[in-house]
Write a protein that holds these residues in place. Sequence first.
Motif, PDB file in Angstrom:
ATOM      1  N   GLY A   1      36.981  59.214  54.982  1.00  0.00           N
ATOM      2  CA  GLY A   1      38.190  58.420  54.807  1.00  0.00           C
ATOM      3  C   GLY A   1      39.229  58.715  55.862  1.00  0.00           C
ATOM      4  O   GLY A   1      39.113  59.688  56.623  1.00  0.00           O
ATOM      5  N   ALA A   2      40.269  57.885  55.893  1.00  0.00           N
ATOM      6  CA  ALA A   2      41.310  58.005  56.909  1.00  0.00           C
ATOM      7  C   ALA A   2      42.133  59.279  56.752  1.00  0.00           C
ATOM      8  O   ALA A   2      42.805  59.701  57.697  1.00  0.00           O
TER       9      ALA A   2
ATOM     10  N   PRO B   1      33.674  54.455  51.719  1.00  0.00           N
ATOM     11  CA  PRO B   1      33.939  53.770  50.451  1.00  0.00           C
ATOM     12  C   PRO B   1      35.379  53.288  50.311  1.00  0.00           C
ATOM     13  O   PRO B   1      35.774  52.816  49.236  1.00  0.00           O
ATOM     14  N   GLN B   2      36.162  53.397  51.362  1.00  0.00           N
ATOM     15  CA  GLN B   2      37.552  52.954  51.289  1.00  0.00           C
ATOM     16  C   GLN B   2      37.643  51.457  50.988  1.00  0.00           C
ATOM     17  O   GLN B   2      36.777  50.674  51.385  1.00  0.00           O
TER      18      GLN B   2
ATOM     19  N   LEU C   1      33.603  49.191  58.060  1.00  0.00           N
ATOM     20  CA  LEU C   1      33.113  48.491  56.881  1.00  0.00           C
ATOM     21  C   LEU C   1      33.481  49.205  55.586  1.00  0.00           C
ATOM     22  O   LEU C   1      33.524  50.440  55.527  1.00  0.00           O
ATOM     23  N   SER C   2      33.747  48.399  54.562  1.00  0.00           N
ATOM     24  CA  SER C   2      34.114  48.921  53.247  1.00  0.00           C
ATOM     25  C   SER C   2      32.900  48.926  52.325  1.00  0.00           C
ATOM     26  O   SER C   2      32.383  47.865  51.962  1.00  0.00           O
ATOM     27  N   ASP C   3      32.451  50.110  51.953  1.00  0.00           N
ATOM     28  CA  ASP C   3      31.292  50.287  51.069  1.00  0.00           C
ATOM     29  C   ASP C   3      31.800  50.651  49.673  1.00  0.00           C
ATOM     30  O   ASP C   3      31.699  51.794  49.228  1.00  0.00           O
ATOM     31  N   ALA C   4      32.375  49.655  48.992  1.00  0.00           N
ATOM     32  CA  ALA C   4      32.960  49.893  47.674  1.00  0.00           C
ATOM     33  C   ALA C   4      31.930  50.492  46.727  1.00  0.00           C
ATOM     34  O   ALA C   4      30.782  50.047  46.672  1.00  0.00           O
TER      35      ALA C   4
END
Length: 216
Positions: A80-81, A112-113, A132-135
Amino acid sequence: MSLKAQIDAYNVKKEANLPAEVLALMNTTNEELIAQHVRDNALQVGQKVENFSLVNHRGATVELSKLLANGPVIISFYRGAWCPYCNLELKALNDYLPQFKAQHASLVAISPQLPDETLSTAQKNELEFDVLSDASNIIASQFGLLFTLDERIQRLYTKFGIDFEQYYGDKSFKLPLPATYVINQSGIITYAFVSEDYTLRAEPEDVLANLKSENI
């Protein structure tokens, strides 16, 4: 400067600025995670990656098969950031982007952000590739990278002001191990760097070397 040199320099600053008990807790929980051998479950060189699609930081859908139609794909899984090691890695990969493109390779980063947070990550680090967002960590789970953050570290990060619900939309505290893959146009992994130790990251030069070797 190599990514490792940048990380070493950051570690010196971290050790100078954080209390001894905090550093001890970070080291202890890191060693305990390493001992779990989570990465033994991760996809490795020679295995095939199933097609997937995720939304990027601009809200567009990115599909692995469409990227592979143009050349090999580099995937960087990051936490994450809020993670300084992740930011150093993403910037280092971005610096190598022209050389990756010269090998006809695409680069994407996955965490997962939530989409808004992936946009912040891309803007903060001035990234020129898809984030990319891997929810819910669906793709990270398929790669065998998922683990649950130690409860002691959960509490510590919360004290640091890291709001996991803001970043991820939940408080599961599930994250992917830091991992970097190169996937050839047949969907086969030709390079894999996976580590339970969050302070260790793939060297972009090694990724580039793999791309060059595959193009010989």
